[in-house]
Design a protein around this motif. Sequence first.
Motif, PDB file in Angstrom:
ATOM      1  N   VAL B 251       6.144 -10.736  -9.046  1.00  0.00           N
ATOM      2  CA  VAL B 251       7.540 -10.612  -8.469  1.00  0.00           C
ATOM      3  C   VAL B 251       8.011  -9.122  -8.615  1.00  0.00           C
ATOM      4  CG1 VAL B 251       9.644 -11.429  -9.208  1.00  0.00           C
ATOM      5  CG2 VAL B 251       7.989 -13.285  -8.432  1.00  0.00           C
ATOM      6  N   ALA B 252       7.865  -8.932  -9.911  1.00  0.00           N
ATOM      7  CA  ALA B 252       7.990  -8.065 -10.686  1.00  0.00           C
ATOM      8  C   ALA B 252       7.983  -6.668  -9.902  1.00  0.00           C
ATOM      9  CB  ALA B 252       7.471  -7.723 -12.019  1.00  0.00           C
ATOM     10  N   PHE B 253       6.427  -6.418  -9.350  1.00  0.00           N
ATOM     11  CA  PHE B 253       5.756  -5.773  -8.573  1.00  0.00           C
ATOM     12  C   PHE B 253       6.669  -5.203  -7.079  1.00  0.00           C
ATOM     13  CE2 PHE B 253       2.931  -5.083  -5.365  1.00  0.00           C
ATOM     14  CZ  PHE B 253       3.000  -3.808  -4.796  1.00  0.00           C
ATOM     15  N   LEU B 254       6.524  -6.816  -6.935  1.00  0.00           N
ATOM     16  CA  LEU B 254       7.644  -6.706  -5.414  1.00  0.00           C
ATOM     17  C   LEU B 254       9.368  -6.392  -5.708  1.00  0.00           C
ATOM     18  CD1 LEU B 254       6.423  -9.869  -4.203  1.00  0.00           C
ATOM     19  CD2 LEU B 254       5.780  -8.192  -3.425  1.00  0.00           C
ATOM     20  N   LEU B 255      10.133  -6.901  -6.951  1.00  0.00           N
ATOM     21  CA  LEU B 255      11.014  -6.522  -6.926  1.00  0.00           C
ATOM     22  C   LEU B 255      11.350  -4.909  -6.769  1.00  0.00           C
ATOM     23  CD1 LEU B 255      12.378  -8.899  -9.305  1.00  0.00           C
ATOM     24  CD2 LEU B 255      12.865  -8.566  -6.519  1.00  0.00           C
ATOM     25  N   GLY B 256       9.942  -4.220  -7.933  1.00  0.00           N
ATOM     26  CA  GLY B 256      10.443  -2.802  -7.346  1.00  0.00           C
ATOM     27  C   GLY B 256      10.439  -1.804  -6.100  1.00  0.00           C
ATOM     28  N   GLY B 257      10.028  -2.981  -5.086  1.00  0.00           N
ATOM     29  CA  GLY B 257      10.071  -1.945  -4.008  1.00  0.00           C
ATOM     30  C   GLY B 257       8.546  -1.998  -3.686  1.00  0.00           C
ATOM     31  N   SER B 258       8.600  -3.034  -1.941  1.00  0.00           N
ATOM     32  CA  SER B 258       6.763  -2.538  -1.786  1.00  0.00           C
ATOM     33  C   SER B 258       7.127  -0.933  -0.247  1.00  0.00           C
ATOM     34  CB  SER B 258       6.118  -3.671  -0.671  1.00  0.00           C
ATOM     35  OG  SER B 258       6.447  -4.938  -1.733  1.00  0.00           O
ATOM     36  N   VAL B 259       7.229  -0.276  -1.213  1.00  0.00           N
ATOM     37  CA  VAL B 259       7.525   0.792   0.019  1.00  0.00           C
ATOM     38  C   VAL B 259       6.348   1.121   1.645  1.00  0.00           C
ATOM     39  CG1 VAL B 259       6.907   3.595  -0.410  1.00  0.00           C
ATOM     40  CG2 VAL B 259       8.060   2.774  -2.442  1.00  0.00           C
ATOM     41  N   ILE B 260       5.580   0.704   1.132  1.00  0.00           N
ATOM     42  CA  ILE B 260       4.582   1.125   2.120  1.00  0.00           C
ATOM     43  C   ILE B 260       4.833  -0.711   3.880  1.00  0.00           C
ATOM     44  CG2 ILE B 260       2.396   1.192   4.238  1.00  0.00           C
ATOM     45  CD1 ILE B 260       1.443   2.370   0.924  1.00  0.00           C
ATOM     46  N   ILE B 261       5.229  -1.308   3.099  1.00  0.00           N
ATOM     47  CA  ILE B 261       5.834  -2.626   3.698  1.00  0.00           C
ATOM     48  C   ILE B 261       6.874  -1.915   4.292  1.00  0.00           C
ATOM     49  CG2 ILE B 261       5.997  -4.570   3.905  1.00  0.00           C
ATOM     50  CD1 ILE B 261       3.260  -4.339   3.852  1.00  0.00           C
ATOM     51  N   GLU B 262       7.843  -1.837   3.588  1.00  0.00           N
ATOM     52  CA  GLU B 262       9.497  -1.389   3.820  1.00  0.00           C
ATOM     53  C   GLU B 262       9.088  -0.601   5.226  1.00  0.00           C
ATOM     54  OE1 GLU B 262      11.713  -0.501   0.832  1.00  0.00           O
ATOM     55  OE2 GLU B 262      11.596  -2.819  -0.614  1.00  0.00           O
ATOM     56  N   SER B 263       7.925   0.102   4.908  1.00  0.00           N
ATOM     57  CA  SER B 263       8.620   1.531   5.508  1.00  0.00           C
ATOM     58  C   SER B 263       7.884   0.903   7.153  1.00  0.00           C
ATOM     59  CB  SER B 263       7.661   2.964   5.619  1.00  0.00           C
ATOM     60  OG  SER B 263       7.812   3.459   4.333  1.00  0.00           O
ATOM     61  N   VAL B 264       6.648   0.278   7.005  1.00  0.00           N
ATOM     62  CA  VAL B 264       5.974  -0.543   8.461  1.00  0.00           C
ATOM     63  C   VAL B 264       7.108  -0.733   9.464  1.00  0.00           C
ATOM     64  CG1 VAL B 264       3.911  -1.475   9.352  1.00  0.00           C
ATOM     65  CG2 VAL B 264       3.824  -0.197   7.540  1.00  0.00           C
TER      66      VAL B 264
END
Lengths: 564, 318
Positions: B251-264
């Motif tokens: 959860v902490a990792f995901l809240l830090g932003g999933s840069v590549i998934i957000e870009s795709v």
Amino acid sequence: MKNTRFLGARASRRTFLRTSAGAGVGAAAIGLVGCGDDDDDEEATATAAAGAATATATAAAQPKRGGTFIHSTSFLSHLDIHQVSYAGVSDVTLLVYNRLVRPTVKDQLPEPDLATAMPEQPDNLTFIFKLPANAKFHDRAPVNGRVVTAEDVVFSLQRAATDGPTFAHKGEIRSIDKIEAVDKTTVRITTKQPDAALLASLSLPPFIVFAREVLDKFPDLKAPDAAIGTGPFILENWSRETGGKLKRNPAYFREGLPYLDAVEQRTLDPDPAWTAFLAGQIHTAAVPEAEEKDFKANPKFPFAESGSHATAIGRIMNTKRPPFDDERVRRAVGLICDRDASIEFQQFGNGRASVCLAYDHAFWNLSVEETAKLPGFGKDKAADKKQAIALLEAAGYSKSNPVKADSVAWSHPSRQFGIPALEYLKQELEQGSGGIIQASLRPMEPTAWLDNEARGLFDFTTAVWVAGIDPDHLLSRMHHTVGGRNYGRISDPTLDAMLDKERATFDVKDRVKQIHEVLRYIAEKSPTAWLTAGPGVTAWQPFVKGYAATSYARGSLENTWLDK
Amino acid sequence: MWLMGPYILRRLSLSLMTLLLVSIVVFSSVRLMPGDIVRTLLQDVGYDPAREAELRHELGLDRPAYEQYFVWLGEIAQGDLGVSLWDGRDVTEMIRARLPVTLELALSSIIVAILIGLPLGVLSAVKQDTPLDYVARSLGVLAISVPNFWIATLVVSLPARWWGWAPPLHYVSFTDDPVANIKVFITPALVLGVNLSGSIMRMGRSSMLEVLRLDYMRTARAKGLDERVVLYRHALRNALIPVMTIIGLQVAFLLGGSVIIESVFSLPGMGRLMIDTLTVRDYDVVQGVTLVFATIMVTVNLVVDLLYMVVDPRTKLT
């Protein structure tokens, strides 16, 4: 920072990573066909003709009213086009505002936009524009649909020329001495010296007309509420994160236009934009560079070549640092560069050899045949390399005393400007010079690279550039001693004089000749080793008609309609 | 539970110290990177030392670094994360616009991951060394091994080329259109969720196996308890602690932003904001976003630690 920018700006995100931004469109392909004196290669002409044929066919049909046109746009910082690179922002501003003049679809020469006709020019320093009586601002506070006056034009251009550190476009109209409102509908612009590129400059997106009251109410033009112009569409909402929505301006001064009820802009990066286009979620997109050639060979959608992401590739050498302060070394590099190989590798087989001018500058450029006669641009590369080695040896270099070049580029997988480009460059220089040139590669994170480049902390770099409307825009910026993007620190009085002269020549035919002389001079002296120019390809859904925008962004979309 | 008060206070003060340290590291490191906001802003105007000095002064970047740091820290103490040096926007507003996107993606992904990973892990442990166990373990390894950005790229681009279909690639907020919003998040949540489910499955399985071998499980069965009660009430509850640790980290990792998934998937989340602003060295935004990331990380860790005690009251407060 999508910023795919024009006017001697580096083609950034769109062309490479982030963008393409969305796409500029451009129908310079149509321009190619229109310029009968152009001798471009047959393939380019054929594909251009295909795009042009589509556009012609759509133009012949009866336009239908209504519908929402959906396209992608890049991540924008804000909407103040005076304070930002404009490729992305122009997606909004070209729809919301008018300029005095705009570039034609055919050949990008200026034509009247808000002005009723091309300006009177009683002499080479004076331009007198007339405004229409029926052009009104959008019916929004604080202007509430009032008529545009000459004072608005004066205020707008003066604001664009603001001498602030973040005002990015004042240099484009630096030749202007005075802007005056002669009466309510007459504007007189006086230049300090003859400037044949001024009208082309004024047709660029930043030179919009807006009302003084807007800046009385808002601190700048950044917010969507401040986007009030006279254009065919009214901005309803906009956010950096998602894009914007615009609705038809019912009081647009060109009666009956636009045909569309609305335009929706979706913030998308280039790759998702192409996917969204293929899935029918948006109505137009830039074809990815690596796919352009195949797409053109078997087009499944109507398309046009060129546009905002038409590029020119060159090798910039720092002329103020050894070894490239020696003209012989620069000329050797110019001779070694293999343009055909660069077209195949860096332009994915889709481009032509060119000195500085971009693909959509066909009207001004040397023909392919004439270009092939320039030093280093011919087919006999063995002879070129022999001559290059002789030049290097004359400059005192040899295998035991090699030319050492610190080469920088973005640490990015782009073949045009990234690590593959650097590796390609290293191999080309080392093999072409028989091992006399030894390039060390220094890939850098983009901002660091730009910083190094701006401060001249490099020997050599490879770059891709998109061009402006007028050939002088890129030529002067890159090669004139006072050019804003003269990263090679070029300072050649002869070249400066040639550039000043062509810019002061109003007769188009004479000017074309002078520009050709400039191109030949640059190829000969090689202050920058220019290689190729590649077109961008923009596709649109078959039901989109009248979509023949200018070479930047999508134009005003005022003639676009949906056949469904 | 009365012991929790001092424990929470101690953890909170440690968290504040961590955040202070993060603020110093971020403030320094972003300025130590080559290239800076001023030269980036001047890119379009052409580089000129006089202009650079003027703009540096205008933005307050000509002041000593320590002074800039304390000014920034003072603003944070007042709840003000500053403004973007790039476009003058309020950093808090920028984060407020992006955080819901990241939150929604993170929560939907973790729900998918739990729904897939936990039952599969439990089942795999209960049916140890059966074909079902082998299949489940293989799926778990597969989910972990295949990079989510690769799957995401395939999911987005191949159907578009083959069948002219793609998941919606335009963010719509839940308040604007709930149905459209759910459609936007289904695919990225599945891609991320399946990827994350692998580690939950594996951790769940091994933890369950460990618990199932303990004496009290035999006792529970000997007492004649229903097998479901044995499994879910006695085994699973105790097996959850390590799984929760994994979920908390995810959860902490995901809240830090999933840069590549957000870009795709063209989602305007925190990861995108971080990358966009870091590219132009927009100091205040980078600092603000990093501080928010750090706060999320610290908070999630704290919450997970507290949850240990809820799940297993025997957990000591240390």
